[in-house]
Design a protein around this motif. Structure first.
Motif, mmCIF file in Angstrom:
data_model
loop_
_atom_site.group_PDB
_atom_site.id
_atom_site.type_symbol
_atom_site.label_atom_id
_atom_site.label_comp_id
_atom_site.label_asym_id
_atom_site.label_seq_id
_atom_site.Cartn_x
_atom_site.Cartn_y
_atom_site.Cartn_z
ATOM 1 N N ASP A 1 33.685 6.391 54.877
ATOM 2 C CA ASP A 1 34.990 5.977 55.399
ATOM 3 C C ASP A 1 35.165 4.467 55.419
ATOM 4 O OD1 ASP A 1 35.541 8.658 55.859
ATOM 5 O OD2 ASP A 1 34.706 8.611 57.891
ATOM 6 N N SER A 2 34.219 3.739 54.879
ATOM 7 C CA SER A 2 34.296 2.280 54.941
ATOM 8 C C SER A 2 35.086 1.673 53.785
ATOM 9 C CB SER A 2 32.888 1.684 54.967
ATOM 10 O OG SER A 2 32.172 2.054 53.795
ATOM 11 N N GLY A 3 35.610 2.514 52.882
ATOM 12 C CA GLY A 3 36.420 2.018 51.782
ATOM 13 C C GLY A 3 35.588 1.633 50.569
ATOM 14 N N PRO A 4 36.237 1.188 49.484
ATOM 15 C CA PRO A 4 35.506 0.827 48.268
ATOM 16 C C PRO A 4 34.629 -0.393 48.472
ATOM 17 C CG PRO A 4 37.801 0.150 48.103
ATOM 18 C CD PRO A 4 37.685 0.966 49.366
ATOM 19 N N ALA A 5 33.628 -0.501 47.627
ATOM 20 C CA ALA A 5 32.700 -1.623 47.726
ATOM 21 C C ALA A 5 32.174 -1.961 46.343
ATOM 22 C CB ALA A 5 31.542 -1.293 48.664
ATOM 23 N N SER A 6 31.670 -3.157 46.207
ATOM 24 C CA SER A 6 30.913 -3.553 45.024
ATOM 25 C C SER A 6 29.447 -3.351 45.370
ATOM 26 C CB SER A 6 31.191 -5.018 44.679
ATOM 27 O OG SER A 6 30.396 -5.431 43.590
ATOM 28 N N VAL A 7 28.747 -2.519 44.596
ATOM 29 C CA VAL A 7 27.399 -2.097 44.959
ATOM 30 C C VAL A 7 26.391 -2.634 43.950
ATOM 31 C CG1 VAL A 7 25.921 -0.146 45.545
ATOM 32 C CG2 VAL A 7 28.391 0.023 45.900
ATOM 33 N N PRO B 1 7.052 4.060 59.426
ATOM 34 C CA PRO B 1 7.081 5.437 58.927
ATOM 35 C C PRO B 1 7.738 6.378 59.933
ATOM 36 C CG PRO B 1 4.946 4.454 58.500
ATOM 37 C CD PRO B 1 5.697 3.472 59.369
ATOM 38 N N GLY B 2 8.665 7.188 59.428
ATOM 39 C CA GLY B 2 9.336 8.166 60.270
ATOM 40 C C GLY B 2 10.606 7.671 60.929
ATOM 41 N N GLU B 3 10.858 6.364 60.911
ATOM 42 C CA GLU B 3 12.069 5.835 61.518
ATOM 43 C C GLU B 3 13.271 6.070 60.598
ATOM 44 O OE1 GLU B 3 12.017 1.840 62.838
ATOM 45 O OE2 GLU B 3 10.502 2.181 64.390
ATOM 46 N N PRO B 4 14.465 6.253 61.184
ATOM 47 C CA PRO B 4 15.658 6.437 60.343
ATOM 48 C C PRO B 4 16.022 5.152 59.612
ATOM 49 C CG PRO B 4 16.273 6.252 62.655
ATOM 50 C CD PRO B 4 14.772 6.327 62.620
ATOM 51 N N ILE B 5 16.773 5.309 58.544
ATOM 52 C CA ILE B 5 17.243 4.162 57.771
ATOM 53 C C ILE B 5 18.715 3.953 58.089
ATOM 54 C CG2 ILE B 5 17.795 3.390 55.431
ATOM 55 C CD1 ILE B 5 15.191 4.589 54.513
ATOM 56 N N ARG B 6 19.053 2.725 58.428
ATOM 57 C CA ARG B 6 20.441 2.404 58.782
ATOM 58 C C ARG B 6 20.891 1.176 58.000
ATOM 59 N NH1 ARG B 6 17.988 3.328 63.862
ATOM 60 N NH2 ARG B 6 18.731 5.220 64.910
ATOM 61 N N PRO B 7 22.120 1.203 57.511
ATOM 62 C CA PRO B 7 22.645 -0.008 56.866
ATOM 63 C C PRO B 7 22.979 -1.054 57.910
ATOM 64 C CG PRO B 7 24.335 1.680 56.973
ATOM 65 C CD PRO B 7 23.082 2.317 57.505
ATOM 66 N N SER B 8 23.011 -2.292 57.491
ATOM 67 C CA SER B 8 23.416 -3.355 58.400
ATOM 68 C C SER B 8 24.924 -3.297 58.614
ATOM 69 C CB SER B 8 23.027 -4.716 57.820
ATOM 70 O OG SER B 8 23.875 -5.045 56.726
ATOM 71 N N GLU B 9 25.399 -4.035 59.593
ATOM 72 C CA GLU B 9 26.834 -4.206 59.761
ATOM 73 C C GLU B 9 27.336 -5.174 58.691
ATOM 74 O OE1 GLU B 9 28.622 -2.526 61.862
ATOM 75 O OE2 GLU B 9 26.883 -1.537 62.791
ATOM 76 N N LEU B 10 28.641 -5.195 58.479
ATOM 77 C CA LEU B 10 29.223 -6.178 57.580
ATOM 78 C C LEU B 10 29.018 -7.570 58.173
ATOM 79 C CD1 LEU B 10 32.581 -4.489 56.508
ATOM 80 C CD2 LEU B 10 30.551 -4.844 55.102
#
Length: 205
Positions: free
Chosen positions: A120-126, A77-86
């Motif tokens: 800025d990471s370009g298009p993606a399939s989500v 709780p309270g920690e930031p959310i970060r995406p993983s690297e590719l």
């Protein structure tokens, strides 16, 4: 005969899959971004979500496309959310094993900010594996994910969504336990189990 029985069994399993069609390919272009709700409301059907994640990663592997994971519940709780690297599909499978539902809610506002930083990471399939629980930022997050490329959403049907058990209240004759659900429509039967601290079953209604 054995071969025919095997083929029939595989067809049945494929048709019975509740979340994704395993034979379908990835839409759009670019890497596969998997957004997964891993808060308390995702726990009841977590095994099915893991299967769906495996199917998605297998698709990315066949298409030789990298994978990025974005979990919407903070690690604490309270920690930031970060995406993983590719990462490659094999790495994504290893990371998947470490993702488990948290006993607190998702933070979609923080997930939205994390998704915006990927502009800025370009298009993606989500692909978004949603727990089906609405909140003020769910629509904003969906719009942002659509802006990134093709979006596929897995959404639990209303009866399958998690229920919220509120704190019991005393009405003078006993305890009343409020149970809330995300969507109305018809009666719903639930079972309440009362368990002691040592695991003994005290009651079932």
């Amino acid at each position: 005969i054995l071969l025919r029985m095997l083929i029939a069994a595989l067809v049945i399993v494929a048709l019975a899959h509740p979340l994704f069609n395993p034979g379908a390919g990835l839409g759009g272009s670019g890497p596969l971004l998997i957004v997964i709700d891993d808060g308390w409301a995702a726990a009841p059907r977590w095994s099915e979500r893991e299967q769906a994640l495996g199917v998605l990663i297998d698709r990315a592997d066949r298409a030789e496309r990298p994978v990025r994971l974005l979990a919407t519940a903070p690690a604490r709780p309270g920690e930031p959310i970060r995406p993983s690297e590719l990462m490659r599909a094999a790495e994504a499978r290893r990371l998947l094993k470490a993702i488990k539902p948290k006993p607190w809610p998702t933070d979609r506002a923080a997930a939205l900010e994390a998704a915006r930083k990927l502009a800025d990471s370009g298009p993606a399939s989500v692909a978004w594996l949603s727990d089906g629980i609405d909140d003020p930022t769910a629509e904003q997050l969906a719009r942002r994910l659509q802006e990134m490329g093709s979006l596929q959403v897995m959404l639990d049907t209303a009866p399958a969504r998690a229920r919220l058990v509120r704190a019991p209240k005393s009405d003078g004759e006993g305890l009343v336990v409020p149970v809330e659900r995300a969507a109305a429509g018809g009666d719903a039967k639930v079972t309440l189990r009362v368990v002691a601290d040592d695991g003994r079953l005290l009651g079932r209604e």
